[in-house]
Design an enzyme around this catalytic site. Structure first.
Site, mmCIF file in Angstrom:
data_model
loop_
_atom_site.group_PDB
_atom_site.id
_atom_site.type_symbol
_atom_site.label_atom_id
_atom_site.label_comp_id
_atom_site.label_asym_id
_atom_site.label_seq_id
_atom_site.Cartn_x
_atom_site.Cartn_y
_atom_site.Cartn_z
ATOM 1 N N LYS A 72 0.808 -1.213 0.000
ATOM 2 C CA LYS A 72 0.000 0.000 0.000
ATOM 3 C C LYS A 72 0.845 1.269 0.000
ATOM 4 O O LYS A 72 0.573 2.206 -0.753
ATOM 5 C CB LYS A 72 -0.868 0.002 1.278
ATOM 6 C CG LYS A 72 -2.331 -0.110 0.997
ATOM 7 C CD LYS A 72 -3.197 -0.155 2.237
ATOM 8 C CE LYS A 72 -2.487 -0.192 3.547
ATOM 9 N NZ LYS A 72 -3.035 -1.179 4.479
ATOM 10 N N THR A 99 4.021 1.646 -0.890
ATOM 11 C CA THR A 99 4.745 1.745 -2.161
ATOM 12 C C THR A 99 3.812 2.284 -3.256
ATOM 13 O O THR A 99 4.189 3.167 -4.035
ATOM 14 C CB THR A 99 5.295 0.359 -2.559
ATOM 15 O OG1 THR A 99 6.118 -0.117 -1.486
ATOM 16 C CG2 THR A 99 6.107 0.425 -3.830
ATOM 17 N N ARG A 142 1.658 7.617 7.394
ATOM 18 C CA ARG A 142 1.955 7.362 8.810
ATOM 19 C C ARG A 142 3.455 7.250 9.057
ATOM 20 O O ARG A 142 4.208 6.866 8.180
ATOM 21 C CB ARG A 142 1.292 6.042 9.242
ATOM 22 C CG ARG A 142 -0.202 6.142 9.373
ATOM 23 C CD ARG A 142 -0.819 4.783 9.567
ATOM 24 N NE ARG A 142 -0.656 3.967 8.371
ATOM 25 C CZ ARG A 142 -0.950 2.682 8.311
ATOM 26 N NH1 ARG A 142 -1.410 2.053 9.379
ATOM 27 N NH2 ARG A 142 -0.788 2.022 7.183
ATOM 28 N N LYS A 176 9.337 -6.773 10.281
ATOM 29 C CA LYS A 176 8.628 -6.178 9.171
ATOM 30 C C LYS A 176 9.461 -5.146 8.419
ATOM 31 O O LYS A 176 9.253 -4.908 7.232
ATOM 32 C CB LYS A 176 7.350 -5.516 9.701
ATOM 33 C CG LYS A 176 6.367 -5.077 8.642
ATOM 34 C CD LYS A 176 5.040 -4.667 9.286
ATOM 35 C CE LYS A 176 4.165 -3.907 8.325
ATOM 36 N NZ LYS A 176 4.474 -2.483 8.207
ATOM 37 N N ALA A 216 -3.491 0.137 13.978
ATOM 38 C CA ALA A 216 -4.702 0.047 13.156
ATOM 39 C C ALA A 216 -5.760 -0.881 13.737
ATOM 40 O O ALA A 216 -6.871 -0.938 13.235
ATOM 41 C CB ALA A 216 -4.331 -0.396 11.744
ATOM 42 N N PHE A 226 -4.322 -1.780 7.110
ATOM 43 C CA PHE A 226 -4.991 -3.049 6.788
ATOM 44 C C PHE A 226 -5.901 -2.923 5.551
ATOM 45 O O PHE A 226 -5.653 -2.094 4.677
ATOM 46 C CB PHE A 226 -5.773 -3.569 7.985
ATOM 47 C CG PHE A 226 -4.912 -3.824 9.202
ATOM 48 C CD1 PHE A 226 -3.624 -4.321 9.089
ATOM 49 C CD2 PHE A 226 -5.392 -3.568 10.478
ATOM 50 C CE1 PHE A 226 -2.829 -4.565 10.211
ATOM 51 C CE2 PHE A 226 -4.600 -3.811 11.612
ATOM 52 C CZ PHE A 226 -3.335 -4.306 11.470
ATOM 53 N N PHE A 263 4.413 -7.879 -9.056
ATOM 54 C CA PHE A 263 5.622 -8.523 -8.540
ATOM 55 C C PHE A 263 6.316 -9.235 -9.697
ATOM 56 O O PHE A 263 5.678 -9.632 -10.667
ATOM 57 C CB PHE A 263 5.256 -9.539 -7.449
ATOM 58 C CG PHE A 263 5.102 -8.925 -6.096
ATOM 59 C CD1 PHE A 263 4.069 -8.031 -5.830
ATOM 60 C CD2 PHE A 263 5.994 -9.219 -5.076
ATOM 61 C CE1 PHE A 263 3.922 -7.452 -4.576
ATOM 62 C CE2 PHE A 263 5.859 -8.643 -3.812
ATOM 63 C CZ PHE A 263 4.826 -7.762 -3.574
ATOM 64 N N TRP A 308 7.088 -0.075 -7.568
ATOM 65 C CA TRP A 308 8.298 -0.610 -6.938
ATOM 66 C C TRP A 308 9.448 -0.656 -7.932
ATOM 67 O O TRP A 308 10.549 -0.212 -7.632
ATOM 68 C CB TRP A 308 7.993 -2.013 -6.399
ATOM 69 C CG TRP A 308 9.093 -2.615 -5.594
ATOM 70 C CD1 TRP A 308 9.349 -2.404 -4.272
ATOM 71 C CD2 TRP A 308 10.105 -3.517 -6.058
ATOM 72 N NE1 TRP A 308 10.449 -3.112 -3.880
ATOM 73 C CE2 TRP A 308 10.938 -3.806 -4.949
ATOM 74 C CE3 TRP A 308 10.388 -4.098 -7.302
ATOM 75 C CZ2 TRP A 308 12.037 -4.661 -5.052
ATOM 76 C CZ3 TRP A 308 11.488 -4.955 -7.402
ATOM 77 C CH2 TRP A 308 12.304 -5.236 -6.284
#
Lengths: 558, 558
Positions: free
Chosen positions: B73, B75, B96, B107, B275, B303, B384, B412
């Protein structure tokens, strides 16, 4: 006339943009980073760049044994720097950062007072540039890594009952002194006794202050002993592969912070290790940079000259390879009266007998500074409104009869103008040759180091060891730490280890209750009695009086 | 060819001085403060100054239900902003701030990835401008004041077994989840059960993010309920006279942080509430400022659209009096496969059946966004390397057959260039009229609000209450909180409250385990099952790979 509060004086003064201060210091634009308009961080690499530049004089401000009456070391230091500037000298301060604990508790901030302050006082006293937060989080990452290691199989065999590394918070929070953590089952950690210190008491604070550069910082972090394994051998931060991440967290914090006094004299405010279980001085980097940028660098050490100055000399100066050129010993009529046995509420009464009773405390400090440290000294008599001319005269005469310079310091009331006499005296003394000496050699045995400090600095007979300390002594020798300097953790209120023995006690021994290694910081902490490393808040914490209006202006900080 | 890591890409890119970014935004010099050369804080008062200025379009980036495969999200958001800039639009991000916990855990950071990042990534991911530290210390000051009040006589009659306010640390530290504090006698506090949350879970984090200005901030802080007295009535931060000091600690933290993307698009990164037990969006101030400075403000919610977007709309938009103009729903082939039942290690195999099985999850999100929130939506298919053309085509066809725009997002790999199609779609959608609607009205009963969220957003039947929750429901009504919005705390992995019910489950009830009031933040937290508010570190924490060289350059952050 209503006397304005410190924050009123501070906020009514027009600060220069810190960029202008930096320009005056001839700093290149890429040598520092702005943190808002009135704070900057100087890159630690600057020191290396200036290695060929001559050092300015280093002036150490210390004091007689503290009393609840207060002595005003920071105010005198700030006044002195402004006074030096006023008589045309390039002066710079190198002071400690305040802890949030006292700010919300009772003591208030640590940015001087009256017309001798460093500003922006409310920002310096609150988060400043985040150094203490960085130190706290580095400390707590290491703590989390320890328990996490045990949780995930404990390959290092860490004995969970012998973990010496505590978590920290920058807060007076007695509730956290003793806790049990890791409760409610295996998935939530390993149940063990635990506890918190205040952030300034973290060994990482001492490490940051004793590192000459980032490489040394990482190396010291690596050597931190976090506890012992089941064979009794030390486990280090390096064993947990923690030093890289800890250094990453501290890479901005290591850069000294530049601010200014009310008179626009530059001030580096950087680091603030606890003066009892650590050495209690600002960072080596800040002090050395101040010596490069200025002809007179003014720094201070926590508590009285027996504690702060001794550790300044035997730990900080030794690790930094620097030495002071002159010492200012701050004394007040009020504190001398208390050393003469007067209670705090009787301090406003004229009492020459009490002063005479208290003066031996001053004398013991003078003897140490002159004869042990081998340094020239001036007594700065920090004037309070309630002092009378005859009382001040009494102290002056005493100093003169002891062949010691003495000047009245009126920094609080008159700022730079009230500090010119002190500044002139300091210039004179700093240009004398001196006989600087450490109190002990590193190659002395641990017992000898302790004995030398007690005999030469405290005026006592010698040391005794508790059974525990004796065992620890042997252990430290076994582990190869015998060549480390000593960090005395002793009450600041007496030369002895008994709070009640005010004045200048004689014929006493210092009992060493415990010896602990701070292998990262690089010193052995000698605890005499119990040392409080987590203060509590008073019944009415200062926080109750702090407020902010819609423009973001803070009131109630002091 | 070796694909460079995020930090390699980030540090090899030349940033503009943030001053230049500010100038491009036409910010006055006194409207912001520099924090180093590449970060600034914009004064929160700017919003008031621009109250007459027209708002730009607000674009919400959300996602399908998250899976361990990740969706990207942030990215996609960063790429979208750069893509908008590339097609000549004034765009700005409102995102954020990352928490240190995941940075040292598993993470990694939260600054996007590849060629769609906000920079300086290592500073944003470490201390940034100190906001989280300020929030942590404010949280812990309040905690210390509570225990201190009890220690000094407990005039407010606080029931030490009913204290709901926990201490926090910005660290994954399972050891602190459950502790007993105040041990070893009266002088060291009051022995009680206690525990820590991670800082992002602090109610103060949510408060900071939901305050339109400093006055509202103080007012919300005053209303925090810290626990209950012996009569069962709430005790607030205001009762402890804490709100002034807490506001003082947060007076800089409330100012949004300005940074830039790799393509020099301005980005406000500010606040990061958990969240699940909070609403999971960046601050109202940052979002509103972005809408003033730019024609397209891009923001994201934590999320999937069932959790983050619902709370964004029902809590944040309502309190801020704003509404989004279009929604981007991020999906990936890999996540769709997982919703179709494929395990993580099988994701690289072509599997069209699994995708078809997973697409109902996407559809449920689309239906909610279009029919419940009443907003135009585009699906951003975040590409991807392992995705095949036929798989991508399958998803595209599915979207088109559901009358939904869909574009391939290659942020990306290609940054702005890979996001032009998405940007063009967003411009088109945001200029459509929409049918924006909250999910419930504040005047609905608490039961009705919960039922509407479950039926309209989750696709379930309704709610059931545990005995505990039912008691709490009556208590909340008695205390006058029935008009507050609901903050759902539910697993992000399913529309239901069962982690294993992936895809788009039907015919389920949501069981409300507990209802808690966050009176300061201004919402009722509905807990469905247990929510983890303090993560743990993995066996090999990311911290082990982080290092710093002598120039202060960090490696190993991701």
């Amino acid at each position: 006339m209503k006397i304005p509060t410190d924050i009123e004086i501070a906020t009514e003064t027009t600060m220069l943009p810190i960029k202008n201060i930096a320009e005056k210091m001839e700093l290149q634009e890429d040598s520092y980073e702005l943190y808002g308009k009135y704070k900057a961080k100087i890159n630690s690499h600057e020191l290396k760049k200036m290695s060929n530049k001559k050092n300015g004089k280093l002036i150490l401000v210390t004091a007689i044994s503290p009393t609840p009456a207060g002595e005003g070391k920071t105010t005198t230091s700030v006044g002195l720097a402004d006074g030096l500037a006023k008589i045309g000298k390039r002066a710079m301060l190198a002071l400690r950062e305040p802890s949030l604990g006292p700010v919300f508790g009772m003591k208030g901030g640590a940015t001087g007072g009256g017309y001798a302050q460093v500003v922006p006082m409310e920002e310096i006293n609150l988060h400043f540039t985040g150094d203490f937060h960085a130190i706290g989080v580095a400390n707590n990452l290491l703590a989390a890594l320890i328990d996490n290691h045990i949780h995930h199989g404990n390959i290092l065999n860490i004995d969970s009952q012998k973990i010496t590394w505590k978590r920290v918070v920058d807060m007076n929070d007695r509730q956290l002194r003793h806790i049990v953590s890791g409760l409610q089952g295996k998935v939530n950690g390993v149940t063990r006794e635990d506890g918190y210190d205040i952030t300034v008491a973290s060994e990482i604070m001492a490490i940051l202050c004793l590192s000459n550069n980032i490489v040394e910082l990482k190396d010291k972090l690596r050597q931190i002993i976090i506890g012992y394994n089941s064979s009794g051998d030390p486990v280090t931060a390096g064993d947990l592969k923690a030093e890289g991440a800890l250094t990453a967290l501290l890479k901005e914090a290591i850069n000294p912070n530049l601010v200014q006094t009310l008179n626009h004299t530059p001030a580096l405010i950087h680091g603030g290790p606890f003066a009892n279980i650590a050495h209690g001085c600002n960072s080596i980097l800040a002090t050395k940079l101040a010596m490069k940028y200025a002809d007179f660098a003014i720094t201070e050490a926590g508590f009285g000259s027996d504690l702060g100055a001794e550790k300044f000399i035997d730990i900080k100066c030794r690790m930094a390879d620097i030495q002071p050129d002159a010492v200012v010993l701050v004394a007040t009529i009020r504190a001398l009266k208390m050393h003469g046995g007067v209670s705090k509420k009787e301090l406003n009464k004229v009492n020459k007998d009490a002063i005479l009773e208290g003066l031996p405390n001053l004398k013991q400090h003078l003897v140490t500074i002159k004869e042990v440290y081998g340094l020239p000294v001036v007594v700065a008599l920090n004037k309070f409104e309630t002092d009378t001319a005859e009382e001040l005269e009494l102290v002056k005469e005493y100093c003169l009869s002891n062949q010691t310079e003495v000047v009245l310091s009126e920094a609080w009331e008159k700022g730079a103008d009230g500090s010119v006499a002190l500044a002139e005296s300091v210039v004179r003394l700093a240009n004398q040759t001196n006989d600087f000496s450490y109190v002990y050699d590193l190659t002395d045995s641990i017992e000898d180091k302790l004995t030398k400090v007690v005999q030469k600095v405290y005026g006592g007979n010698g040391v005794t060891f508790s059974k525990k300390a004796y065992k620890e002594l042997n252990e430290l020798n076994r582990l190869g730490f015998s060549n480390y300097p000593i960090c005395m953790a002793k009450t600041q209120f007496s030369f002895s280890d008994q709070v009640s023995l005010i004045g200048a006690p004689k014929d006493f021994d210092i009992n060493i209750a415990s010896l602990k290694i701070s292998a990262g910081a690089g010193f052995i902490v000698a605890l005499t009695g119990s040392v409080m490393t987590m203060p509590g808040l008073p019944k009415h914490p200062a926080s109750e009086g702090i407020d902010v209006n819609e423009d973001g202006d803070i009131t109630g900080l002091f």
